[in-house]
Each structure stands twice: as C-alpha cells, then as structure tokens.
Write a protein that holds these residues in place. Sequence first.
Motif, PDB file in Angstrom:
ATOM      1  N   GLN A 131      -0.714  21.583  21.930  1.00  0.00           N
ATOM      2  CA  GLN A 131      -1.354  21.885  23.285  1.00  0.00           C
ATOM      3  C   GLN A 131      -2.961  22.229  23.391  1.00  0.00           C
ATOM      4  O   GLN A 131      -3.221  22.902  22.125  1.00  0.00           O
ATOM      5  N   VAL A 132      -3.824  21.980  24.240  1.00  0.00           N
ATOM      6  CA  VAL A 132      -5.089  22.327  24.057  1.00  0.00           C
ATOM      7  C   VAL A 132      -5.098  23.906  24.216  1.00  0.00           C
ATOM      8  O   VAL A 132      -4.740  24.534  25.069  1.00  0.00           O
ATOM      9  N   GLN A 133      -5.862  24.303  23.324  1.00  0.00           N
ATOM     10  CA  GLN A 133      -6.117  25.787  23.156  1.00  0.00           C
ATOM     11  C   GLN A 133      -7.780  26.099  22.983  1.00  0.00           C
ATOM     12  O   GLN A 133      -8.338  25.421  22.133  1.00  0.00           O
ATOM     13  N   PHE A 134      -8.295  27.194  23.750  1.00  0.00           N
ATOM     14  CA  PHE A 134      -9.625  27.735  23.510  1.00  0.00           C
ATOM     15  C   PHE A 134      -9.444  29.405  23.147  1.00  0.00           C
ATOM     16  O   PHE A 134      -8.710  29.779  23.940  1.00  0.00           O
ATOM     17  N   VAL A 135     -10.127  29.453  22.000  1.00  0.00           N
ATOM     18  CA  VAL A 135     -10.110  31.052  21.738  1.00  0.00           C
ATOM     19  C   VAL A 135     -11.475  31.697  21.705  1.00  0.00           C
ATOM     20  O   VAL A 135     -12.231  31.306  20.641  1.00  0.00           O
ATOM     21  N   GLU A 136     -11.937  32.339  22.665  1.00  0.00           N
ATOM     22  CA  GLU A 136     -13.284  32.657  22.727  1.00  0.00           C
ATOM     23  C   GLU A 136     -13.410  34.357  22.134  1.00  0.00           C
ATOM     24  O   GLU A 136     -12.454  34.988  22.375  1.00  0.00           O
ATOM     25  N   SER A 179      -8.247  23.867  19.663  1.00  0.00           N
ATOM     26  CA  SER A 179      -7.301  23.127  18.872  1.00  0.00           C
ATOM     27  C   SER A 179      -6.788  22.215  20.037  1.00  0.00           C
ATOM     28  O   SER A 179      -6.723  22.502  21.113  1.00  0.00           O
ATOM     29  N   GLY A 180      -5.978  21.051  19.513  1.00  0.00           N
ATOM     30  CA  GLY A 180      -5.026  20.295  20.481  1.00  0.00           C
ATOM     31  C   GLY A 180      -5.672  18.984  21.048  1.00  0.00           C
ATOM     32  O   GLY A 180      -5.034  18.527  21.901  1.00  0.00           O
ATOM     33  N   PHE A 181      -7.066  18.711  20.724  1.00  0.00           N
ATOM     34  CA  PHE A 181      -7.571  17.574  21.202  1.00  0.00           C
ATOM     35  C   PHE A 181      -8.784  17.311  20.130  1.00  0.00           C
ATOM     36  O   PHE A 181      -8.946  18.016  19.022  1.00  0.00           O
ATOM     37  N   THR A 182      -9.207  15.985  20.238  1.00  0.00           N
ATOM     38  CA  THR A 182     -10.311  15.358  19.165  1.00  0.00           C
ATOM     39  C   THR A 182     -11.540  16.160  19.539  1.00  0.00           C
ATOM     40  O   THR A 182     -12.105  15.640  20.516  1.00  0.00           O
ATOM     41  N   PHE A 183     -11.983  17.133  18.890  1.00  0.00           N
ATOM     42  CA  PHE A 183     -13.096  18.039  19.157  1.00  0.00           C
ATOM     43  C   PHE A 183     -14.343  17.369  19.317  1.00  0.00           C
ATOM     44  O   PHE A 183     -15.094  17.156  19.989  1.00  0.00           O
ATOM     45  N   SER A 184     -14.557  16.263  18.344  1.00  0.00           N
ATOM     46  CA  SER A 184     -15.754  15.403  18.118  1.00  0.00           C
ATOM     47  C   SER A 184     -15.911  14.494  19.375  1.00  0.00           C
ATOM     48  O   SER A 184     -16.775  13.690  19.342  1.00  0.00           O
TER      49      SER A 184
END
Length: 120
Positions: free
Chosen positions: A1-6, A25-30
């Motif tokens: 799954q989509v995750q963001f860690v600030e 993580s969990g998605f195509t960043f570019s």
Amino acid sequence: QVQFVESGGGLVQPGGSLTLSCATSGFTFSDYVMRWYRQAPEKARDLVGSITPTGLATNLADSVRGRFTISRDNARNTFYLQMNDLRPDDTAIYYCNGKHRITGDLLGNWGQGTQVTVSS
C-alpha cells in the motif's frame, strides 16, 4: 500500500535550517508530482511546494520561495525539502503526498508528518 514516512523535523532557532525527507513506497514514484504540505496549529493544511516527476521543475508557495528548495531522488523513491532562514511562522507539521502526472489523481494516504518548530 501507499506509504509516506516524513523525517528530519525538529526544533530550530529563527534563521536556522532543516532538511526534511519523505520516503515513499507502494506506487511508481517517478509517475508522480510530489508535494510538501504543512499544517500549523488550528489551521488548514497548506501546500508548500511541489516537484515534477523528473525533478527539473519546482513550484513553491510565495511564503517560502527563496528560502525553501525541493529536490528528489527517483532511485530512492525519496524527496526532500531544504528549508533555510526559518521563521517562527514556519512552525507546523510537514507532510508529503503526490499527484499523478497524467490523471492528476492524488494519493489518498497521509503519513504521520514531521514536526518543525522554529523558536528562540
């Protein structure tokens, strides 16, 4: 799954600097325009700035332009917010998120944010 860690927040004196990181993580960043937001106490979450998928262009809010810089590392699925000449009104929780470069769809998840406090 989509995750963001600030990460990277902290307490800094006026005029100081901090660099925030957002690991994803969990998605195509570019494929995504990445964005930094901030939310001060009892205020709405505001857009601080964004960076295009290639990293070749950024857009910053008037209140931070000339002091903040956004960059990204597509190999690491991470992007950054370099903050210089910090002011007390930069105090907020900083969050990251993304918008698809073609569809404009926003990623719905939010991370826990990272607290930035500017105070003497």
